[in-house]
Design a protein around this motif. Sequence first.
Motif, mmCIF file in Angstrom:
data_model
loop_
_atom_site.group_PDB
_atom_site.id
_atom_site.type_symbol
_atom_site.label_atom_id
_atom_site.label_comp_id
_atom_site.label_asym_id
_atom_site.label_seq_id
_atom_site.Cartn_x
_atom_site.Cartn_y
_atom_site.Cartn_z
ATOM 1 N N MET A 100 5.798 -23.279 -30.348
ATOM 2 C CA MET A 100 5.848 -22.897 -28.936
ATOM 3 C C MET A 100 4.596 -22.143 -28.510
ATOM 4 S SD MET A 100 9.817 -21.652 -28.435
ATOM 5 C CE MET A 100 9.529 -21.131 -26.746
ATOM 6 N N LEU A 101 4.119 -21.248 -29.366
ATOM 7 C CA LEU A 101 2.948 -20.462 -28.991
ATOM 8 C C LEU A 101 1.736 -21.371 -28.800
ATOM 9 C CD1 LEU A 101 1.970 -16.994 -30.271
ATOM 10 C CD2 LEU A 101 0.219 -18.740 -30.087
ATOM 11 N N LEU A 102 1.541 -22.331 -29.705
ATOM 12 C CA LEU A 102 0.404 -23.238 -29.572
ATOM 13 C C LEU A 102 0.556 -24.147 -28.358
ATOM 14 C CD1 LEU A 102 -0.246 -24.233 -33.298
ATOM 15 C CD2 LEU A 102 -1.606 -22.691 -31.858
ATOM 16 N N ALA A 103 1.792 -24.571 -28.062
ATOM 17 C CA ALA A 103 2.016 -25.429 -26.900
ATOM 18 C C ALA A 103 1.714 -24.708 -25.599
ATOM 19 C CB ALA A 103 3.457 -25.940 -26.898
ATOM 20 N N ASP A 104 1.926 -23.394 -25.575
ATOM 21 C CA ASP A 104 1.735 -22.607 -24.353
ATOM 22 C C ASP A 104 0.337 -22.012 -24.240
ATOM 23 O OD1 ASP A 104 4.258 -22.982 -23.289
ATOM 24 O OD2 ASP A 104 5.123 -21.275 -24.332
ATOM 25 N N ALA A 105 -0.455 -22.106 -25.316
ATOM 26 C CA ALA A 105 -1.724 -21.378 -25.363
ATOM 27 C C ALA A 105 -2.739 -21.943 -24.379
ATOM 28 C CB ALA A 105 -2.300 -21.423 -26.777
ATOM 29 N N SER A 106 -3.493 -21.042 -23.788
ATOM 30 C CA SER A 106 -4.609 -21.400 -22.911
ATOM 31 C C SER A 106 -5.701 -20.372 -23.121
ATOM 32 C CB SER A 106 -4.154 -21.426 -21.450
ATOM 33 O OG SER A 106 -5.239 -21.695 -20.592
#
Length: 631
Positions: free
Chosen positions: A204-210
């Motif tokens: 989830m963290l990688l999917a949301d990262a920007s």
Amino acid sequence: MSAAQLPSVSVEQARELFFAQGRDPAPWIAPHISRSWQRSRPVDPQCIDPTPMAPSLLDERREQAMRLLSCAQPELDGLAEHAVGNGCIVALSDASGLILEEIGSPDFLPKAQRVALQPGVEWSESHRGTNAIGTALAEREALLVLGGEHYLAQNGALGCAAAPIFTGRGELAGALDISGETARVNHHALGLVRMAAQQVEHRMLLADASGHVLRFHARPALIGTAREGLVVIEGGRIVAANRVALDLFGRSWDGLLGVDAEEFLGVHWPRMEHRRSLLTLPGGRQIATVMERTGTASSGTGRTGARHAMAATSAGDDDVVRPLLERAVRVLNEGVPVLVNGETGSGKEVFSRRLHAASRRSAGPFVAVDCASLPETLIEAELFGYEEGAFTGARRKGMPGRIREAHGGVLFLDEIAEIPLALQTRLLRVLEGRVVTPLGGGQGVAVDFDLVCATHAGLPALVEAGRFRADLMYRVAGFTVALPSLHERADRRALISRLFLESGGAAKHLCLENDALERLAAYRWPGNVRELRSVLRALVALADAGDAVTADALPAHLRDAAPIADSGDFGEAATPQPNAPLQTITRHAIDEALRACDHDVSRAARRLGVHRSTVYRHLARQRPPAGNTKD
């Protein structure tokens, strides 16, 4: 007596002390069970197992948790093999404890359903007392609840192991649970759900990262695995981190988020991009690191932008909502009630759940009451509870009521404008005195909760009309959040792209072509995000794997609709000529603002920058009394 029998005897003794004698059971049971029993006191120990929510409502909740579901699916599949082999089930819940998905042993599934351990049932402590899902969410720790440790006696045959799932900002996202007969659930199962939850958080963290992502670990071989530390940096500040990173830095989320990246990485940290290096932590310890830059939202057309939408557009959605959320959290944490105002389908409950998850009360229950869906004859009993025999059809031993269930957490009153006028006085007394007295008499019970309300109606207009008490409005609207409608959101293209992928587009490897995206972004969306999700799910369902979804695939009413303009021209009335009288131009501006705000006077006034009385005077002139033809 064997050693194996001692835990069972201890729990039996604890239940006798707590439930029969009202004494502290702490010496006989684990500390987390003792704390949970105390928190669960408002729950009736004889309560009847609930029925699952309607499938349509469960679908909505699944849509709201689409990111969690998509990131957890591989772990559900992986745990299912263990569960089937051990006669257990695996369940995934959202942050409120509502079970979203369940998979596992065909032999145990019917047994689980007999105690309402199934999708569509909320297993928070406020609903089901001590249980692994609800207690793991409340304690924010992975834990076991075995047999008689469950608060409700009917769950005494269950053994459950659950672990909470956190976002990169420390908010609860949900929980993973393994449940079965007590003898089949042990510390091995607890270790499995703990590891699986860590995998979900990592995904989830990688999917949301920007922005920039720093990967690191003391053992270089673990970089790239779910055991690595992750920190996300935006605008030079740390905005997200996983629990591995917190452990390595010796910080909490509160102590790490918002910190300048230079504090840990030095002034030249941007040069670390795409390089492997060693980072020296305070105290001299060195760890291996890799810095990566995530994709950014593409303004290009066709497949390129859509392929990266999952990582690139998730932050775009927050560009509009996050500032509102951050301000609301600050005031709610000071005990100030928050009123969420927005059109139907704009995401008021989703926002309110995020507000609870980010607030000081995140470990407590989130108790939602839809005031519009309850019959007027039942809303009083639902809110305030009742004593045994208070009215015909009342449950044996009564019911505590939703306000008491919110003790220690957040009470969410959706569509508060629909509360009957006769009950508003009683609600006001509870909010002021924080003591609730059930129907049928009985002693008042002190309650402690934070309050969030929502409405699509303008409360000031209802006060003017005599349909809502002014003193109650001032009590519930300590701070007002005005959620924008979908067609007002500057980030709607990024939002549409993300929701398309989350609605199944990513799983089917679909591409939302630019012509389709532009038509979707240009539509007015009277049903807001709720309507958008339904349309996107239909598009995904009708597409074959690998398809490019073009404008030709859109429903006819979307292809043929007149587009809205980003400038705010909604095309519903002719724009006055530049030499038109000032009065005509003013009337037109007010009419346009009212249309844009679904005739919500308060929002229209804020949009225009005028007082509400100006808009009311305009409406009064448009609706003259019978027989009066003067303007």
